[in-house]
Design a protein around this motif. Structure first.
Motif, PDB file in Angstrom:
ATOM      1  N   MET A 289       6.968   8.683  -7.013  1.00  0.00           N
ATOM      2  CA  MET A 289       7.532   9.487  -5.913  1.00  0.00           C
ATOM      3  C   MET A 289       9.048   9.593  -6.024  1.00  0.00           C
TER       4      MET A 289
ATOM      5  N   PRO B 164       7.379  12.034 -10.489  1.00  0.00           N
ATOM      6  CA  PRO B 164       8.177  12.702  -9.446  1.00  0.00           C
ATOM      7  C   PRO B 164       7.377  12.862  -8.155  1.00  0.00           C
TER       8      PRO B 164
ATOM      9  N   THR C 286      -3.164   7.447  -6.860  1.00  0.00           N
ATOM     10  CA  THR C 286      -2.713   8.655  -7.561  1.00  0.00           C
ATOM     11  C   THR C 286      -2.506   8.358  -9.041  1.00  0.00           C
TER      12      THR C 286
ATOM     13  N   GLY D 153       0.838  -1.191   0.000  1.00  0.00           N
ATOM     14  CA  GLY D 153       0.000   0.000   0.000  1.00  0.00           C
ATOM     15  C   GLY D 153       0.878   1.247   0.000  1.00  0.00           C
TER      16      GLY D 153
ATOM     17  N   VAL E  45       1.992   3.098  -2.370  1.00  0.00           N
ATOM     18  CA  VAL E  45       3.005   3.232  -3.419  1.00  0.00           C
ATOM     19  C   VAL E  45       2.569   4.164  -4.546  1.00  0.00           C
ATOM     20  N   GLY E  46       1.340   4.648  -4.479  1.00  0.00           N
ATOM     21  CA  GLY E  46       0.868   5.583  -5.499  1.00  0.00           C
ATOM     22  C   GLY E  46      -0.134   5.000  -6.482  1.00  0.00           C
ATOM     23  N   LYS E  47      -0.744   3.878  -6.124  1.00  0.00           N
ATOM     24  CA  LYS E  47      -1.742   3.251  -7.011  1.00  0.00           C
ATOM     25  C   LYS E  47      -2.904   4.186  -7.316  1.00  0.00           C
TER      26      LYS E  47
HETATM   27  N1  ADP Z   1       4.065  11.446  -6.898  1.00  0.00           N
HETATM   28  C1  ADP Z   1       3.699  11.755  -5.666  1.00  0.00           C
HETATM   29  N2  ADP Z   1       4.240  12.809  -5.014  1.00  0.00           N
HETATM   30  C2  ADP Z   1       3.887  13.118  -3.754  1.00  0.00           C
HETATM   31  N3  ADP Z   1       2.991  12.435  -3.042  1.00  0.00           N
HETATM   32  C3  ADP Z   1       2.410  11.362  -3.611  1.00  0.00           C
HETATM   33  C4  ADP Z   1       2.724  10.960  -4.952  1.00  0.00           C
HETATM   34  N4  ADP Z   1       1.980   9.862  -5.246  1.00  0.00           N
HETATM   35  C5  ADP Z   1       1.247   9.597  -4.155  1.00  0.00           C
HETATM   36  N5  ADP Z   1       1.492  10.497  -3.165  1.00  0.00           N
HETATM   37  C6  ADP Z   1       0.884  10.526  -1.834  1.00  0.00           C
HETATM   38  O1  ADP Z   1       1.263   9.342  -1.153  1.00  0.00           O
HETATM   39  C7  ADP Z   1       0.161   8.792  -0.462  1.00  0.00           C
HETATM   40  C8  ADP Z   1      -0.135   7.389  -0.986  1.00  0.00           C
HETATM   41  O2  ADP Z   1      -0.483   7.469  -2.357  1.00  0.00           O
HETATM   42  P1  ADP Z   1      -1.691   6.620  -2.953  1.00  0.00           P
HETATM   43  O3  ADP Z   1      -1.787   6.990  -4.381  1.00  0.00           O
HETATM   44  O4  ADP Z   1      -2.907   6.778  -2.129  1.00  0.00           O
HETATM   45  O5  ADP Z   1      -1.092   5.154  -2.817  1.00  0.00           O
HETATM   46  P2  ADP Z   1      -1.851   3.729  -2.774  1.00  0.00           P
HETATM   47  O6  ADP Z   1      -3.123   3.866  -3.526  1.00  0.00           O
HETATM   48  O7  ADP Z   1      -0.869   2.796  -3.425  1.00  0.00           O
HETATM   49  O8  ADP Z   1      -2.057   3.388  -1.335  1.00  0.00           O
HETATM   50  C9  ADP Z   1      -0.997   9.766  -0.677  1.00  0.00           C
HETATM   51  O9  ADP Z   1      -1.049  10.637   0.409  1.00  0.00           O
HETATM   52  C10 ADP Z   1      -0.615  10.506  -1.924  1.00  0.00           C
HETATM   53  O10 ADP Z   1      -1.162  11.817  -1.958  1.00  0.00           O
END
Ligand code: ADP
Ligand code: MG
Length: 262
Positions: free
Chosen positions: A183, A213, A17, A11, A13-15
Motif C-alpha cells: 500500500m 503500490p 491480497t 491485520g 496489512v495486505g496478507k
Molecule cells: N496494494 C493495495 N492497494 C489498495 N488496497 C489494498 C492493497 N492491499 C490491500 N488492500 C485493501 O486493504 C484491505 C486489507 O487488505 P488484506 O489483503 O485483506 O489484508 P490482511 O489479509 O492483512 O488483513 C482490503 O480491503 C484490501 O482490498
C-alpha cells in the motif's frame, strides 16, 4: 514442494491480497500452486466468494485429519492454480490444546499437498504469530511478512524484528524471506518516508525490493475475490507481483542461510 506462510502481527496489512496475487503469479508461470486460506475470517474467495463459506476447508481438516485432501482442493479456471478454503470448523472446534497442538495436523496437510503433486503451497494466515498461525509458520519452509507503508506500521518494526526472531526459534529451518512493503503511496511523503525508514531499520536482504503500490484495483479485485491479473485493466498490477515472484524465486534458490536480523 515449497511452502510459504504469509504472516504478520497485524491485520489489514495486505496478507490476503499478497497471497492471492503472488500465488496467481506463480500459477501463471506454470508452477502447480495451492493457495490455502488459514484465516477463519479469511476471504481467499477467487470467484467462489459466494459458496466459499460452504466449502470444506483447512479448519475442517484440522478438526478431522481423516478428511482426504481431494475433498478440500478446489480447482480454478487456471489448471495450475488450486485453492483450499478456510472451511467451516471454527478455531474452537479444532480443539484448542495449547501451543503446537495442531502442528502434526498442519504438517500432515502439507505432506498430503506435496504428495498430490503441488510444487508450491502459499498459506494466507490470520494476523498474529501464535495459535494456528504459529503452527503454520512452524511447519512452513519460508515466511513472508507484508508491512503497510505508513508511519504507525513502521513504529511497530522493532516488534516485527522480535517476531522474526521468535519465528526462527519455533522453526530453525524456516527461511525468513523478508518484509514486503504494501500500500505504498508514491505521491504521499508520509508513505514513502515510512517505506524508507523501514529500509533503514532492517538489513537490505530482509526487505523485498518490490513494493506493492496502493491501488484501487486491489480493492476492486478483492471485492470480487479475484487476483488483479484477471481484471480487464489488471496487467500493470500483475507485473508488480511477477517481479515479487522473481525475487521470491531468487531467494529460495540462493543457498545461504538466514541473514541476521540485527
Ligand atoms: N496494494 C493495495 N492497494 C489498495 N488496497 C489494498 C492493497 N492491499 C490491500 N488492500 C485493501 O486493504 C484491505 C486489507 O487488505 P488484506 O489483503 O485483506 O489484508 P490482511 O489479509 O492483512 O488483513 C482490503 O480491503 C484490501 O482490498
Ligand atoms: Mg487476510
Amino acid at each position: 514442494m515449497i511452502s510459504i506462510a504469509v504472516s504478520s502481527q497485524k491485520g489489514g496489512v495486505g496478507k490476503t491480497t499478497l497471497s492471492i496475487n503472488l500465488a496467481h503469479s506463480f500459477a501463471r508461470a506454470g508452477v502447480r500452486t495451492l493457495l490455502v486460506d488459514a484465516d477463519p475470517q479469511g476471504s481467499v474467495g477467487l470467484s467462489l466468494t459466494r459458496q466459499s463459506r460452504l466449502l470444506t476447508g483447512f479448519y475442517d481438516y484440522l478438526a478431522d485429519p481423516g478428511i482426504p485432501l481431494d475433498r478440500l482442493v478446489v480447482p480454478t479456471r487456471l489448471e495450475t492454480f488450486s485453492l483450499v478454503a478456510s472451511g467451516q470448523a471454527s478455531d474452537y472446534e479444532t480443539g484448542g490444546g495449547g501451543v503446537g497442538a495442531h502442528l502434526a495436523r498442519v504438517r500432515g496437510f502439507l505432506r498430503s499437498a506435496a504428495a498430490r503433486g503441488f510444487d508450491l503451497c502459499i498459506i494466507d494466515t490470520a494476523a498474529g504469530l501464535f495459535g494456528i498461525s504459529g503452527d503454520v509458520i512452524a511447519s512452513s519452509d519460508a515466511v513472508m511478512i507484508p508491512q503497510q507503508a505508513e508511519p504507525l506500521g513502521i513504529r511497530s518494526a522493532p516488534k516485527l524484528l522480535e517476531g522474526l526472531n521468535r519465528l526462527r526459534v519455533m522453526n530453525p529451518r524456516l527461511r525468513v524471506l523478508g518484509v514486503c512493503l504494501t500500500m505504498v503511496q508514491k505521491e504521499l511523503a508520509e508513505s514513502t518516508e515510512a517505506a524508507a525508514a523501514l529500509r533503514q531499520l532492517l538489513p537490505p536482504e530482509m526487505v523485498f525490493q518490490t513494493q506493492i503500490p496502493r491501488d484501487g484495483l486491489f480493492v476492486r479485485a478483492s471485492a470480487r475475490g479475484l487476483p488483479v491479473g484477471v481484471l480487464e485493466d489488471g496487467a500493470g498490477a500483475q507485473i508488480v507481483f511477477d517481479s515479487l515472484r522473481a525475487e521470491v524465486e531468487a531467494k529460495l534458490e540462493s543457498k545461504g542461510g538466514n541473514p541476521p536480523t540485527r
